[in-house]
Design an enzyme around this catalytic site. Sequence first.
Site, mmCIF file in Angstrom:
data_model
loop_
_atom_site.group_PDB
_atom_site.id
_atom_site.type_symbol
_atom_site.label_atom_id
_atom_site.label_comp_id
_atom_site.label_asym_id
_atom_site.label_seq_id
_atom_site.Cartn_x
_atom_site.Cartn_y
_atom_site.Cartn_z
ATOM 1 C CG ASN A 167 -41.117 20.562 47.613
ATOM 2 O OD1 ASN A 167 -39.933 20.240 47.600
ATOM 3 N ND2 ASN A 167 -41.874 20.487 46.518
ATOM 4 C CD GLU A 168 -39.756 21.851 43.457
ATOM 5 O OE1 GLU A 168 -40.762 21.877 42.704
ATOM 6 O OE2 GLU A 168 -38.769 21.129 43.230
ATOM 7 C CG ASN B 282 -36.256 20.522 45.787
ATOM 8 O OD1 ASN B 282 -35.689 20.047 46.770
ATOM 9 N ND2 ASN B 282 -37.563 20.703 45.742
ATOM 10 C CE1 TYR C 6 -37.580 18.376 34.708
ATOM 11 C CE2 TYR C 6 -36.755 18.281 36.950
ATOM 12 C CZ TYR C 6 -37.644 17.854 35.987
ATOM 13 O OH TYR C 6 -38.592 16.919 36.299
ATOM 14 C CD1 TRP D 50 -37.934 13.245 41.810
ATOM 15 C CD2 TRP D 50 -38.359 13.662 43.969
ATOM 16 N NE1 TRP D 50 -39.291 13.218 41.967
ATOM 17 C CE2 TRP D 50 -39.578 13.474 43.280
ATOM 18 C CE3 TRP D 50 -38.378 13.919 45.342
ATOM 19 C CZ2 TRP D 50 -40.805 13.549 43.933
ATOM 20 C CZ3 TRP D 50 -39.596 14.003 45.973
ATOM 21 C CH2 TRP D 50 -40.801 13.826 45.276
ATOM 22 C CE LYS E 37 -36.947 14.279 37.422
ATOM 23 N NZ LYS E 37 -38.385 14.362 37.034
#
Length: 667
Positions: free
Chosen positions: A402-403, A454, A460, A539, A560
């Site tokens: 992930n990320e 994502n 953002y 999320w 969130k």
Amino acid sequence: MAAVSFGAGARTVTPLNNDWRFVRQDIPAAKDGEAGAQWQSISLPHTFNAHDVRSLNDPQAAPSPNGYYRGPAWYRHALDIQPKAGQHYYLQFDGAALIADVYVNGQLAGHHEGGYAGFRFDVTSLLKPGSNAIAVRVDNTKVPQIAPLNGDFNVYGGLYRGVSLIAVPDVHIDLKDHGGPGVYITAKSLTDARADLTARVLVANDGKAASATVRVKVTDAEGKTVATAQRSQTVAGNASVELPLSLKKPHLWQGRADPYLYHAEVTVGDDTVTVPLGLRTIGIDPDKGLILNGKPYPVHGVDMQQPGRPGEGTAVSADEIDADMKTIADLGATGIRLAHMQHPQRVYDDADATGFVVTTEVPFVDEASPGDAFRDNLVQQMQELIAQNYNHPSIVMWGIGNEVRKDTPEGNAALAALQTTAKGMDATRPTVYSHCCQPDDSPTALHADVTSYNRYFGWYSGDAKDFGAWADGMHAKFPKRAIGVSEYGAGGSIHEQEDPAARPPTTSFWHPEQYQAQFHEQTWNQMKTRPFLWSDFIWVAFDFPSYSRNEGDRPSVNDKGLVTEDRLVRKDAYFWYQANWSDRLMVHIASPRYTARRAREVTVRVYSNTDEVRLQLNGENLPAQPVKDHIASWKVSLKDGDNTIEAFAGKDLHDAVHWQYSDALKQ
């Protein structure tokens, strides 16, 4: 002191969750005794970070200027046992973060690195008749060779899942297969008329070479035997035994519509384990998304961080996990992404029984360390994840990361190793990677079979209306590659109200609940028209602690969630999705917590999945309104003082809010 007794032969599993002693400091002599420190009496599960970081409704919480405690702690337990000849004994730990050193009577039984998988140590040679001392040093210090190195979550230390003692005969199903059951059931072919299966059973013999009979019995949901197989062979040491089985007219596992479960009871000599069996086929199509049993299966749902509670951290009960899964089921979700680590076994069991399709992943988050040690640890955690969860029909993909925020040689090497490991252990499931923070087609995004993204348009970066154009562009650029959305969302505080809400700065202390709902309304309306997205995961399901955050209505929390961290309040966004996803009829008046109104003229908005909704304002009936795109709305004028607004749909659906209006609130 726990007293444990065993009969001869069959496997016995004894929980060891009571009567532990604990101290949050490093005392090397603790492997031999309590060493005069201030030890506490505790029971398991237990984390030594339960009160470190500020949490809602936790009066004991005190935020640390340096984050939260990451370091060593010790646990001790007294075990009274009379070991029997011909039996072998294993200590099972369902989870200990991040490093565990286990001692029995002062001798090292084993060392484990990784905080989220179960593990076992053979302690047969270390036990003695009578009283035995178990000591465990647990350390959640960040170290470069153990994943995760970073992440938007807290790494809770401790024996935060259960511990048990397993006794088995000399010849038994292998307990050293990466913490798994030692059994792998695979459907080789599946038609309406017949299911052909293969059971691979790992057998261990800790005594002299002997003939072992391996039996497999498949039972249906009513307990009726529908398939059997057996094979005998001589085993000296370890062996892998494969048995073919077949059953007629298989009842398929069909997700939320019909999560039908068989069970496979596997016996080696006198030793028996039982694993779940759900018969289904899965595939992935770049245009149609997930294919379940030959048909497109829309996957919409939530991400879930490791289950936790204020004042408990991740040391939660089975009942609390069940409650979380029911909350997600009530939402109408069809899938869950289990981020960013292996979750408790209860989560996977509940997913099987409820019909959620699940992705589950190793804790490769944000960054990688150079060198072999970090990569090897990730591979170990992938091996544990698959070995322990292979038989769960709910799992449709293995997540390899992930990320990972930078395109580095060490990051790509780790992803490549994880891909190879996953495909080598399980050829039946695709792999998936959750990509962010680099170009959409960077090398890190392309190791897995499937790429999910994502994307937080409207939070953002960008605007919520940008999502559709981005998704269409990705599908056009990669027409033969399946893509999904692994995260999207916005912060929302039940204590902060603004209607209509302006988009807030993400790092501000103002995250109005209404903006979160507006964000999800706009984003979902674009997602639902794009079936090529194999997943749409919000999320996140529940607010959760994250020590590095300082935004919204309180520090150290990621807000969130569709539901508050204490699980007491379902936010407006939760009901928006329930209106869109649930088959159960519902009605919900938005902004119920915006009670002190600054404007007399307001719009009442109601989420529903009915055809029309009726409204009463202070007892007066207003004209019924049709539900368009799951929303009905009225423009109304509030009177001075208290106002009661009630919504009705069908025969039994009802919701009410109480709003106050005063000219003084305008000031």
